[in-house]
Design an enzyme around this catalytic site. Sequence first.
Site, PDB file in Angstrom:
ATOM      1  N   HIS A   1       0.841  -1.201   0.000  1.00  0.00           N
ATOM      2  CA  HIS A   1       0.000   0.000   0.000  1.00  0.00           C
ATOM      3  C   HIS A   1       0.883   1.262   0.000  1.00  0.00           C
ATOM      4  O   HIS A   1       2.055   1.191   0.398  1.00  0.00           O
ATOM      5  CB  HIS A   1      -0.851   0.050   1.276  1.00  0.00           C
TER       6      HIS A   1
ATOM      7  N   CYS B   1      -1.835  -0.248   9.885  1.00  0.00           N
ATOM      8  CA  CYS B   1      -2.907  -1.176   9.487  1.00  0.00           C
ATOM      9  C   CYS B   1      -3.736  -1.662  10.673  1.00  0.00           C
ATOM     10  O   CYS B   1      -4.875  -2.092  10.499  1.00  0.00           O
ATOM     11  CB  CYS B   1      -2.334  -2.410   8.811  1.00  0.00           C
TER      12      CYS B   1
HETATM   13  N1  GLY Z   1      -2.385  -9.247   4.877  1.00  0.00           N
HETATM   14  C1  GLY Z   1      -2.812  -7.955   4.590  1.00  0.00           C
HETATM   15  C2  GLY Z   1      -3.300  -7.825   3.208  1.00  0.00           C
HETATM   16  O1  GLY Z   1      -2.706  -8.434   2.344  1.00  0.00           O
HETATM   17  O2  GLY Z   1      -4.262  -7.193   2.911  1.00  0.00           O
END
Ligand code: GLY
Length: 256
Positions: A164, A251
């Site tokens: 991300h 996250c």
């Molecule tokens: N494990 C986090 C994702 O890949 O969205």
Amino acid sequence: MFTQALVRAPSSNFAAGLTRENLGVPDHALALRQHAAYCDALRRCGLDVHELPPDPRHPDATFVEDTAVLLPRCAVLTRPGAPSRAGEVEAVGQALRAQGLVLQQIEAPGTLDGGDICEAGEHVFIGLSARTNAAGAEQLARCLAAAGYASSLVDVSDISSILHLKSGLSWLGDGRLLLIEALAGHPAFAGYDRIVVDSDEAYAANAVRVNAHVLVAAGYARTTARLREAGYAPLELDMSEFRKMDGGLSCLSLRY
Ligand code: GLY
């Protein structure tokens, strides 16, 4: 200032989640301890921490940040780019609505993960990635504009080291960003003070400014020292088990 955080501890089948890392199988008991320490750190930063129960139907559900974008004047539920994560949004929406938040929603064909959204005061960077597509980015940009926020797109789809945008970028406040070398020269960030993490400390670029502190992954001494030199108060947190599942500090919570 943040006053609230929403979190969700990793479920017993956390190891069945998505990952591109090759760092081994996470230890669930250790992940729970790391998650508890993370929640304690948020409380130390002054937040009330609301915990959703673990969700074994969705092994990635501990990464709650991907399910919503919460800004002071704009709150949006996402439509995660990984199909296995779509079902995570409903419980988060219920919890946030129960706290009085009015939520908009990213709709098909848009996809958007909260990990791709970096709020920088009145400006928001929207990452285009394997998870966030142009339609999702456009929908969010419209919601933000209606609430008076400016936004810009940052395409990270060709930076293979990050899942991300926020895997490589953090807003520290005070006009300052913490970021990886691959993003440091991007024109979108030209007007900001930039702290560039060393390439062997790239994971530490995912830090979280929470009121008077900055949460930073433990084990990245040069990045932590740079944050301290810049006047921040780092709180180091062991993230080894979440890193194995492609997750970072940001996250693990929604902050609002
Ligand atoms: N494990 C986090 C994702 O890949 O969205």
